[in-house]
Design an enzyme around this catalytic site. Structure first.
Site, PDB file in Angstrom:
ATOM      1  N   LYS A   1       0.849  -1.194   0.000  1.00 35.35           N
ATOM      2  CA  LYS A   1       0.000   0.000   0.000  1.00 35.35           C
ATOM      3  C   LYS A   1       0.887   1.248   0.000  1.00 35.35           C
ATOM      4  O   LYS A   1       1.724   1.438   0.869  1.00 35.35           O
ATOM      5  CB  LYS A   1      -0.908   0.005   1.240  1.00 35.35           C
ATOM      6  CG  LYS A   1      -1.659   1.333   1.453  1.00 35.35           C
ATOM      7  CD  LYS A   1      -2.636   1.260   2.626  1.00 35.35           C
ATOM      8  CE  LYS A   1      -3.209   2.645   2.969  1.00 35.35           C
ATOM      9  NZ  LYS A   1      -4.131   2.626   4.116  1.00 35.35           N
TER      10      LYS A   1
ATOM     11  N   ASP B   1      -2.649  10.359   3.498  1.00 27.62           N
ATOM     12  CA  ASP B   1      -4.033   9.952   3.725  1.00 27.62           C
ATOM     13  C   ASP B   1      -4.756  10.991   4.581  1.00 27.62           C
ATOM     14  O   ASP B   1      -4.648  10.982   5.807  1.00 27.62           O
ATOM     15  CB  ASP B   1      -4.055   8.570   4.405  1.00 27.62           C
ATOM     16  CG  ASP B   1      -5.478   8.045   4.612  1.00 27.62           C
ATOM     17  OD1 ASP B   1      -6.415   8.658   4.066  1.00 27.62           O
ATOM     18  OD2 ASP B   1      -5.631   7.013   5.306  1.00 27.62           O
TER      19      ASP B   1
ATOM     20  N   LYS C   1     -10.295  12.922   8.009  1.00 25.45           N
ATOM     21  CA  LYS C   1      -9.824  12.529   9.348  1.00 25.45           C
ATOM     22  C   LYS C   1      -9.970  13.711  10.305  1.00 25.45           C
ATOM     23  O   LYS C   1      -9.876  14.866   9.880  1.00 25.45           O
ATOM     24  CB  LYS C   1      -8.356  12.092   9.271  1.00 25.45           C
ATOM     25  CG  LYS C   1      -8.166  10.736   8.622  1.00 25.45           C
ATOM     26  CD  LYS C   1      -6.725  10.296   8.670  1.00 25.45           C
ATOM     27  CE  LYS C   1      -6.514   8.963   7.977  1.00 25.45           C
ATOM     28  NZ  LYS C   1      -7.144   7.827   8.682  1.00 25.45           N
TER      29      LYS C   1
ATOM     30  N   ASP D   1     -12.185   7.037   3.722  1.00 22.53           N
ATOM     31  CA  ASP D   1     -10.966   6.825   4.515  1.00 22.53           C
ATOM     32  C   ASP D   1     -10.537   5.356   4.521  1.00 22.53           C
ATOM     33  O   ASP D   1      -9.468   5.025   5.001  1.00 22.53           O
ATOM     34  CB  ASP D   1     -11.187   7.335   5.948  1.00 22.53           C
ATOM     35  CG  ASP D   1      -9.877   7.582   6.680  1.00 22.53           C
ATOM     36  OD1 ASP D   1      -8.813   7.526   6.034  1.00 22.53           O
ATOM     37  OD2 ASP D   1      -9.927   7.831   7.900  1.00 22.53           O
TER      38      ASP D   1
ATOM     39  N   GLU E   1      -9.421   3.784   2.069  1.00 21.39           N
ATOM     40  CA  GLU E   1      -8.921   3.927   0.701  1.00 21.39           C
ATOM     41  C   GLU E   1      -7.852   2.900   0.342  1.00 21.39           C
ATOM     42  O   GLU E   1      -7.705   2.532  -0.816  1.00 21.39           O
ATOM     43  CB  GLU E   1      -8.361   5.342   0.497  1.00 21.39           C
ATOM     44  CG  GLU E   1      -6.912   5.566   0.962  1.00 21.39           C
ATOM     45  CD  GLU E   1      -6.696   5.372   2.451  1.00 21.39           C
ATOM     46  OE1 GLU E   1      -7.685   5.456   3.205  1.00 21.39           O
ATOM     47  OE2 GLU E   1      -5.545   5.110   2.864  1.00 21.39           O
TER      48      GLU E   1
ATOM     49  N   ARG F   1      -7.552  -0.300   0.914  1.00 18.37           N
ATOM     50  CA  ARG F   1      -8.065  -1.539   0.342  1.00 18.37           C
ATOM     51  C   ARG F   1      -8.549  -1.332  -1.089  1.00 18.37           C
ATOM     52  O   ARG F   1      -8.514  -2.251  -1.902  1.00 18.37           O
ATOM     53  CB  ARG F   1      -9.177  -2.099   1.234  1.00 18.37           C
ATOM     54  CG  ARG F   1     -10.353  -1.172   1.423  1.00 18.37           C
ATOM     55  CD  ARG F   1     -11.190  -1.539   2.640  1.00 18.37           C
ATOM     56  NE  ARG F   1     -10.533  -1.171   3.892  1.00 18.37           N
ATOM     57  CZ  ARG F   1     -11.033  -1.420   5.105  1.00 18.37           C
ATOM     58  NH1 ARG F   1     -12.190  -2.042   5.225  1.00 18.37           N
ATOM     59  NH2 ARG F   1     -10.377  -1.067   6.186  1.00 18.37           N
TER      60      ARG F   1
HETATM   61  N1  BES Z   1      -4.196   4.650   6.857  1.00 17.80           N
HETATM   62  C1  BES Z   1      -5.309   4.367   7.655  1.00 17.80           C
HETATM   63  C2  BES Z   1      -5.022   3.373   8.763  1.00 17.80           C
HETATM   64  C3  BES Z   1      -4.168   3.868   9.912  1.00 17.80           C
HETATM   65  C4  BES Z   1      -4.766   4.492  10.984  1.00 17.80           C
HETATM   66  C5  BES Z   1      -2.811   3.681   9.918  1.00 17.80           C
HETATM   67  C6  BES Z   1      -4.007   4.935  12.040  1.00 17.80           C
HETATM   68  C7  BES Z   1      -2.049   4.115  10.991  1.00 17.80           C
HETATM   69  C8  BES Z   1      -2.653   4.743  12.045  1.00 17.80           C
HETATM   70  C9  BES Z   1      -6.446   3.795   6.805  1.00 17.80           C
HETATM   71  O1  BES Z   1      -6.512   4.257   5.499  1.00 17.80           O
HETATM   72  C10 BES Z   1      -7.712   4.179   7.480  1.00 17.80           C
HETATM   73  O2  BES Z   1      -8.007   5.330   7.537  1.00 17.80           O
HETATM   74  N2  BES Z   1      -8.433   3.181   7.991  1.00 17.80           N
HETATM   75  C11 BES Z   1      -9.663   3.390   8.666  1.00 17.80           C
HETATM   76  C12 BES Z   1     -10.623   2.378   8.129  1.00 17.80           C
HETATM   77  C13 BES Z   1     -12.038   2.604   8.519  1.00 17.80           C
HETATM   78  C14 BES Z   1     -12.554   3.869   7.888  1.00 17.80           C
HETATM   79  C15 BES Z   1     -12.852   1.430   8.082  1.00 17.80           C
HETATM   80  C16 BES Z   1      -9.446   3.211  10.152  1.00 17.80           C
HETATM   81  O3  BES Z   1      -8.667   2.336  10.539  1.00 17.80           O
HETATM   82  O4  BES Z   1     -10.044   3.951  10.933  1.00 17.80           O
HETATM   83 ZN    ZN Z   2      -4.740   4.846   4.690  1.00 17.04          ZN
HETATM   84 MN    MN Z   3      -7.588   6.040   5.341  1.00 14.48          MN
END
Ligand code: BES
Ligand code: ZN
Ligand code: MN
Length: 494
Positions: A259, A264, A271, A342, A344, A346
């Protein structure tokens, strides 16, 4: 800190420092006793001091005679393992840097134990040295602290260990390459910059790695709809970066996917508060794969073919951004309802997995991704979450994880979780409207884009690819998690 470290071909006659290792029995090891004579027993005496315990990674500097002696604890003899040796290497190089030694002799004779052959110990020690020497000062303009000495030359009193030491340093170099890219800020490390780094890696490999970058109309032609949609709102265009290691006579092909979200923001599902800070590390899966390709070309040189795919995009906002409620249909026919922009990672990984299955026809797939905050909540930074549909592949990964210290812990991926991903208006959604099992939801989503019969592992490295506090041999910041893990998995692939 040292900017370069090298291993001398032979033992050193007059080093600035000797690195002596001792167990928690606080007895000078036999091979170091000869050193103690000219300094009239100063080393044995130092070990007897009350503040010296011999616990793993503690270090003491003794000034005696013409040289200096760095004494580093190994802990309990029967517990000595590669993990400890990396901490010992880290302690040693920090002490050497503190005293400004440009040359040092590593006293390694007689170090092997039943549990760990000397080569393994030496390689791990050198990994620790190289990993601890990582220092990201590329952007320090006025507060740059110059070390006293820039280069360190190490010799071992056991000349049979030179190869193992060099290998350890080389693997640390590949890891630090990934860490440096990870730390590079998003205004510099854009999708285009990462693609250029991959091209540069291929150019520097004397033709051993081939690089290709799909962007613009090529993404449309190849139906890489995840990349197109996630990357739409950014000035920095999305791309799919491909690196190939293709040795003559290779029988098997392993596909690595990383990835590579250069930043992000969450997109329109923006966020909140402090949730965005640190999202430059959202490209670390891709950087780990790049680091592994670096190790593959320079150190490991496996006999199987290895294809690396980095789906690179910036998840940003503008009036062109993709939105919650959008439905996207992938090249394998699966339609996805976006519920949360968010989730994204996947969406771009799905492109690389489906396209990779079709074009590369791999015998196995391993993907690395900073996919969910949920895996950080569940496992912290001690290990990554592992999902795997094949016991043999899982065994390889778990074995490499223990050896390299890039630890993993398996989480389940039963059909129940795949059910959770079924959506009302499309085949699946990118996130179920519940907070349950986020890391598994991510894995379950990805499983819809992998050919069922292909052994596949997904490793969620959100908690391990960067850390908030020092965890020897790593300092706070990017760890390069996955580089040595992947290198080790591929090293033993037929
Ligand atoms: N890049 C983030 C995951 C992440 C979060 C990495 C905190 C490191 C620290 C990912 O793209 C994301 O935002 N995931 C969301 C998914 C949810 C919206 C289903 C998450 O984990 O909150
Ligand atoms: Zn991410
Ligand atoms: Mn994200």
């Amino acid at each position: 800190m040292y900017q370069s470290i090298e291993i001398a071909p032979r033992a050193m006659s007059k080093p600035a420092a000797f690195v002596c290792l001792f167990f928690d029995d606080k007895v000078l090891r036999e091979s170091d006793r000869a050193l103690d004579k000219p300094v009239k027993g100063a080393l044995a005496a130092a070990l007897k001091r009350a503040e010296v315990s011999g616990s793993a990674g503690e270090s003491h500097v003794v000034d005696a005679g013409r040289a200096r002696y760095v004494l580093v604890g190994l802990g309990e003899a029967r517990k000595l393992d590669a993990r400890t040796m990396r901490q010992v290497g880290a302690a040693a190089v920090r002490a050497l840097d503190r005293i400004g030694a440009a040359t040092a002799a590593l006293q390694l004779v007689g170090l092997s134990t039943e549990a760990m052959p000397a080569e393994r110990a030496a390689q791990a020690l050198a990994e620790g040295i190289g990993l601890a020497a990582f220092d990201f000062a590329d952007f320090k303009a006025t507060t740059k602290k110059e070390g006293k000495v820039k280069a360190l030359k190490l010799g071992s009193n056991d000349s049979t260990l030179t190869t193992a030491l060099r290998k350890g340093l080389a693997l640390a170099d590949s890891t630090n390459f990934a860490r440096r890219l990870g730390a590079t800020p998003p205004n510099v490390a854009t999708t285009t910059y990462v693609a250029a780094q991959a091209q540069k890696l291929a150019r520097g490999s004397k033709g051993r790695l081939k690089c290709r970058v799909l962007k613009g109309p090529a993404l449309v032609r190849e139906k890489l709809v995840g990349l197109i949609n996630v990357g739409k709102a950014s000035e920095n265009p999305p791309c799919l970066i491909e690196l190939t290691w293709s040795p003559r006579g290779a029988r098997k092909t392993v596909l690595l996917v990383g990835k590579t979200i250069c930043y992000d923001t969450g997109g329109l599902s923006l966020k909140i508060n402090n949730g965005m800070k640190g999202m430059k590390y959202d490209k670390n899966g891709g950087m780990a794969v790049l680091g592994a390709m670096h190790a593959i070309a320079h150190t490991i040189r496996p006999s199987c073919r290895v294809v690396a795919l980095l789906p690179a995009a910036e998840n940003s906002i503008s009036d062109e951004a993709y939105r919650p409620d959008d439905i996207i249909t992938y090249l394998n026919g699966v339609s996805v309802e976006v519920t949360n922009t968010d989730a994204e990672g996947r969406l771009v990984l799905a492109d690389a997995l489906a396209w990779g299955c079709r074009k590369v026809k791999p015998d196995a797939i391993i993907d690395l991704a900073t996919l969910t905050g949920g895996v950080v909540v569940a496992l912290g930074s001690a290990c990554a979450g592992l999902f795997c549909n094949n016991d043999k592949l899982r065994g390889r990964i778990e074995c490499a994880a223990e050896g390299t210290g890039d630890r993993v812990w398996r989480l389940p991926l039963w059909e129940d979780y795949r059910e959770m991903m079924k959506s009302k208006h499309a085949d699946i959604w990118n996130s179920a409207p519940v907070r349950n099992a986020h890391p598994i939801q991510g894995a379950a989503f990805l499983s819809y884009f992998v050919d069922e019969k292909t052994p596949w592992a997904h490793i969620d490295i959100a908690g391990t690819s960067n850390i908030d506090s020092d965890q020897s041999p790593f300092v706070a910041g990017p760890t390069g998690f996955g580089v040595r893990l992947l290198a080790s998995v591929l090293e033993n692939w037929e």
